[in-house]
Enzyme design. Structure first.
Site, PDB file in Angstrom:
ATOM      1  N   HIS A   1       0.866  -1.197   0.000  1.00 24.68           N
ATOM      2  CA  HIS A   1       0.000   0.000   0.000  1.00 24.68           C
ATOM      3  C   HIS A   1       0.896   1.239   0.000  1.00 24.68           C
ATOM      4  O   HIS A   1       1.948   1.245   0.645  1.00 24.68           O
ATOM      5  CB  HIS A   1      -0.901   0.022   1.246  1.00 24.68           C
ATOM      6  CG  HIS A   1      -2.070   0.937   1.105  1.00 24.68           C
ATOM      7  ND1 HIS A   1      -1.974   2.286   1.343  1.00 24.68           N
ATOM      8  CD2 HIS A   1      -3.346   0.694   0.733  1.00 24.68           C
ATOM      9  CE1 HIS A   1      -3.160   2.850   1.123  1.00 24.68           C
ATOM     10  NE2 HIS A   1      -4.016   1.902   0.746  1.00 24.68           N
TER      11      HIS A   1
ATOM     12  N   ASP B 187      -7.937  -5.234   0.057  1.00 21.86           N
ATOM     13  CA  ASP B 187      -8.451  -6.134  -0.990  1.00 21.86           C
ATOM     14  C   ASP B 187      -8.113  -7.595  -0.765  1.00 21.86           C
ATOM     15  O   ASP B 187      -8.645  -8.456  -1.473  1.00 21.86           O
ATOM     16  CB  ASP B 187      -7.894  -5.699  -2.350  1.00 21.86           C
ATOM     17  CG  ASP B 187      -8.435  -4.328  -2.749  1.00 21.86           C
ATOM     18  OD1 ASP B 187      -7.628  -3.436  -3.079  1.00 21.86           O
ATOM     19  OD2 ASP B 187      -9.653  -4.147  -2.668  1.00 21.86           O
TER      20      ASP B 187
HETATM   21  C1  SDX Z   1      -6.293   0.202  -2.908  1.00 25.96           C
HETATM   22  O1  SDX Z   1      -4.334   4.654  -1.983  1.00 25.96           O
HETATM   23  C2  SDX Z   1      -5.321   4.082  -1.379  1.00 25.96           C
HETATM   24  O2  SDX Z   1      -5.741   4.482  -0.309  1.00 25.96           O
HETATM   25  C3  SDX Z   1      -5.965   2.922  -2.132  1.00 25.96           C
HETATM   26  C4  SDX Z   1      -7.000   2.086  -1.362  1.00 25.96           C
HETATM   27  C5  SDX Z   1      -8.266   2.857  -1.104  1.00 25.96           C
HETATM   28  O3  SDX Z   1      -8.957   2.521  -0.120  1.00 25.96           O
HETATM   29  O4  SDX Z   1      -8.616   3.731  -1.932  1.00 25.96           O
HETATM   30  O5  SDX Z   1      -6.446   1.658  -0.123  1.00 25.96           O
HETATM   31  C6  SDX Z   1      -7.421   0.843  -2.165  1.00 25.96           C
HETATM   32  O6  SDX Z   1      -6.069   0.533  -4.042  1.00 25.96           O
HETATM   33  C7  SDX Z   1      -5.437  -0.827  -2.193  1.00 25.96           C
HETATM   34  C8  SDX Z   1      -4.226  -1.326  -3.071  1.00 25.96           C
HETATM   35  C9  SDX Z   1      -4.742  -2.413  -4.026  1.00 25.96           C
HETATM   36  N1  SDX Z   1      -3.668  -2.822  -4.982  1.00 25.96           N
HETATM   37  C10 SDX Z   1      -3.041  -3.987  -4.865  1.00 25.96           C
HETATM   38  O7  SDX Z   1      -3.220  -4.794  -3.971  1.00 25.96           O
HETATM   39  C11 SDX Z   1      -2.062  -4.259  -6.026  1.00 25.96           C
HETATM   40  C12 SDX Z   1      -0.767  -4.863  -5.475  1.00 25.96           C
HETATM   41  N2  SDX Z   1      -0.038  -3.841  -4.740  1.00 25.96           N
HETATM   42  C13 SDX Z   1       1.019  -3.120  -5.452  1.00 25.96           C
HETATM   43  O8  SDX Z   1       0.805  -2.960  -6.809  1.00 25.96           O
HETATM   44  C14 SDX Z   1       1.485  -1.872  -4.695  1.00 25.96           C
HETATM   45  O9  SDX Z   1       1.735  -2.266  -3.418  1.00 25.96           O
HETATM   46  C15 SDX Z   1       0.600  -0.635  -4.677  1.00 25.96           C
HETATM   47  C16 SDX Z   1       0.202  -0.216  -6.044  1.00 25.96           C
HETATM   48  C17 SDX Z   1      -0.618  -0.856  -3.854  1.00 25.96           C
HETATM   49  C18 SDX Z   1       1.422   0.479  -4.009  1.00 25.96           C
HETATM   50  O10 SDX Z   1       2.510   0.695  -4.823  1.00 25.96           O
HETATM   51  P1  SDX Z   1       3.599   1.849  -4.496  1.00 25.96           P
HETATM   52  O11 SDX Z   1       3.262   2.613  -3.284  1.00 25.96           O
HETATM   53  O12 SDX Z   1       3.844   2.613  -5.772  1.00 25.96           O
HETATM   54  O13 SDX Z   1       4.867   1.046  -4.105  1.00 25.96           O
HETATM   55  P2  SDX Z   1       5.953   0.488  -5.141  1.00 25.96           P
HETATM   56  O14 SDX Z   1       5.281  -0.158  -6.324  1.00 25.96           O
HETATM   57  O15 SDX Z   1       6.951   1.575  -5.395  1.00 25.96           O
HETATM   58  O16 SDX Z   1       6.593  -0.684  -4.279  1.00 25.96           O
HETATM   59  C19 SDX Z   1       7.698  -0.446  -3.399  1.00 25.96           C
HETATM   60  C20 SDX Z   1       8.500  -1.761  -3.442  1.00 25.96           C
HETATM   61  C21 SDX Z   1       8.933  -2.145  -4.862  1.00 25.96           C
HETATM   62  O17 SDX Z   1      10.093  -2.935  -4.734  1.00 25.96           O
HETATM   63  P3  SDX Z   1      11.567  -2.205  -4.844  1.00 25.96           P
HETATM   64  O18 SDX Z   1      11.574  -1.433  -6.163  1.00 25.96           O
HETATM   65  O19 SDX Z   1      11.675  -1.287  -3.653  1.00 25.96           O
HETATM   66  O20 SDX Z   1      12.577  -3.346  -4.834  1.00 25.96           O
HETATM   67  O21 SDX Z   1       7.650  -2.844  -2.986  1.00 25.96           O
HETATM   68  C22 SDX Z   1       7.465  -3.768  -4.060  1.00 25.96           C
HETATM   69  C23 SDX Z   1       7.812  -3.042  -5.338  1.00 25.96           C
HETATM   70  O22 SDX Z   1       8.250  -3.975  -6.344  1.00 25.96           O
HETATM   71  N3  SDX Z   1       6.044  -4.159  -4.027  1.00 25.96           N
HETATM   72  C24 SDX Z   1       5.601  -5.393  -4.227  1.00 25.96           C
HETATM   73  C25 SDX Z   1       4.203  -5.314  -4.076  1.00 25.96           C
HETATM   74  N4  SDX Z   1       3.854  -4.059  -3.820  1.00 25.96           N
HETATM   75  C26 SDX Z   1       4.991  -3.340  -3.794  1.00 25.96           C
HETATM   76  N5  SDX Z   1       6.241  -6.569  -4.490  1.00 25.96           N
HETATM   77  C27 SDX Z   1       5.448  -7.658  -4.642  1.00 25.96           C
HETATM   78  N6  SDX Z   1       4.106  -7.654  -4.514  1.00 25.96           N
HETATM   79  C28 SDX Z   1       3.442  -6.505  -4.248  1.00 25.96           C
HETATM   80  N7  SDX Z   1       2.110  -6.499  -4.124  1.00 25.96           N
END
Ligand code: SDX
Length: 423
Positions: A308, A365
């Site tokens: 998140h 989720d």
């Molecule tokens: C919602 O914003 C809100 O409030 C949203 C929400 C709401 O109520 O409105 O809470 C609802 O959208 C919840 C999120 C639902 N999405 C998912 O579950 C999709 C999976 N999650 C990821 O795609 C990700 O965690 C996000 C999109 C939710 C957040 O992404 P960020 O903040 O841009 O973080 P990032 O992609 O920069 O990740 C930081 C690191 C990275 O690794 P490094 O580059 O540091 O090595 O964490 C890793 C990412 O690769 N990472 C993950 C991961 N999420 C982040 N690695 C594996 N699996 C994941 N799910």
């Protein structure tokens, strides 16, 4: 100046620039850079606004480090115990829970505005059978402006209660109609004698040949799920609503934009993706393989429902949903293998330093889809459920944005393209 608690000095070339430090009611601090370009010619660069507060807001407070979520100052843990979704919708839009009189008026507005214009009902006949309900919903909501043209934006001329009630009520009917159309069944109309959530379940599952039994436990659970999804400060879809609304677009077109943003798999669309992922892992049987894939930068696979932008600890909504999931499936004697897979995936990830180092925990989720399955909600309706719940949050932010001195949203950029002498 509002909320100023001091000044930061920015040294730019030979100038010391004083930037006001503003502080929120929960102690969050920010540098107010609204005068930066005028005073220095500089802008700030912050792709995806990861470090940027877009506005002041009084609606929702999220503390990502401590897993706190409050609507108008009230913790969600309290609201799910004592209020219904309709009361929480009123709280978000108006700033306080309704008294008896206000509750009765709001409920009657929801009731009289629950019918879809009959001319709109025929729209459903022209969507292809496999159309995703989120696409249908965003299209139909946009069309509402043609049927209710007097929702303008300058002065919120149409009573906000009526606009709120109409959206929250009609969109629920639209969602149920979209589902019935997708399975080729006749639509079921809303009933004046049912509460908001009971009405939705009845419109979804009742039929002339198989009457639907409305169970209080299912209604209670749907109220909890809707409350937990009702708002979440400046998330992607709410930012879309505030951005589109700032151009003084009517409420329905603005909400339609929010629906589109929410449908993305990185945002609200994740709840449907989680169940698809859990099913894939269940069929394969090798959880460790998927944990490895999620960590592999060369593999596009991510653990859906994990991570998140704001929560760097367990999402407080996921805590409640996980508990309700166990209780509901146990009480309904449902043994969903996907719940076992979800628990095993969570266990494996939370014991893996990749996820621990990056503060990646289950978000709202991760368990929601398992509960919706247990309630009989089809997977392509999961994100629609999120949208129905988020309507009051979007409306509250639209109202707050319009009620302030908001200018049209128009960020700057740093141009790095071709120039006449470098063509
Ligand atoms: C919602 O914003 C809100 O409030 C949203 C929400 C709401 O109520 O409105 O809470 C609802 O959208 C919840 C999120 C639902 N999405 C998912 O579950 C999709 C999976 N999650 C990821 O795609 C990700 O965690 C996000 C999109 C939710 C957040 O992404 P960020 O903040 O841009 O973080 P990032 O992609 O920069 O990740 C930081 C690191 C990275 O690794 P490094 O580059 O540091 O090595 O964490 C890793 C990412 O690769 N990472 C993950 C991961 N999420 C982040 N690695 C594996 N699996 C994941 N799910």
């Amino acid at each position: 100046m509002e909320n100023v608690c001091g000044y930061a000095t920015l040294k730019i070339e030979d100038k010391d620039v004083q930037l006001p430090i503003v502080v929120g009611t929960e102690g969050e601090k920010a540098l107010d850079i609204s005068g930066l370009r005028k005073n220095t010619g500089y802008v700030t660069l912050d792709p995806s606004f990861m470090n940027t507060a877009a506005c002041y807001s009084q609606i929702t407070y999220v503390d990502g480090e401590h897993g706190i979520l409050r609507y108008r100052g009230i913790p969600i843990e309290e609201l799910v115990k004592t209020e219904s979704f309709v009361e929480v919708a009123y709280l978000l839009v108006h700033g306080q829970l309704p008294d008896l009189e206000q509750r009765k008026l709001f409920s009657s507005l929801l009731n009289v505005n629950s019918l879809l214009h009959e001319d709109m009902r025929h729209f459903f006949d022209h969507f292809p059978r496999g159309a995703h309900p989120m696409h249908i919903l965003s299209t139909m909501i946009n069309a509402l402006a043609a049927f209710y043209p007097n929702v303008d934006t300058q002065s919120l001329s149409e009573d906000i209660d009526l606009s709120t009630a109409r959206l929250i009520s009609i969109v629920r009917t639209m969602a149920a109609f979209a589902y019935k159309k997708s399975i080729g069944e006749p639509v079921v109309y809303p009933r004046h004698d049912l509460t908001y959530c009971a009405n939705f379940l009845n419109m979804m599952f009742d039929s002339s040949v198989a009457p639907y039994e409305i169970k209080p436990e299912t209604v209670r659970l749907l109220n909890i799920l809707f409350i937990l999804h009702a708002d979440h400060e400046q998330n992607c879809s709410t930012t879309a609503v505030r951005t589109i609304g700032s151009a003084q677009v009517n409420l329905y077109a603005t909400i339609s934009a929010g629906i589109s943003a929410l449908s993305g798999p990185l945002h609200g669309g994740a709840n449907q993706e989680v169940v698809a992922m859990l099913r894939m892992i269940a069929e394969d049987g090798n959880i460790e393989k998927f944990i490895r894939r999620a960590k592999d930068k060369n593999d596009p696979f991510r653990l859906m429902g994990f991570g998140h932008r704001v929560y760097k600890t367990y999402d407080p909504r996921a805590v409640i949903i996980k508990k309700e999931c166990h209780a509901f499936l146990k009480k309904a004697h449902i043994n969903d293998p996907l719940l076992q897979v979800a628990l095993a995936v969570e266990q494996a990830a939370l014991n893996d330093e990749y996820f621990v180092e990056r503060h990646l925990y289950p978000n709202v989720d991760f368990y929601t889809g398992i509960l919706y399955r247990a309630m009989g909600i089809p997977e392509n309706m999961f994100t629609v459920m999120f949208a129905l719940a988020r309507l009051p949050g979007w409306i509250a932010h639209w109202k707050e944005m319009l009620g302030g001195n908001t200018k049209i949203v128009r960020p700057r950029q740093i141009y790095v393209g071709k120039t006449p002498n470098k063509a």
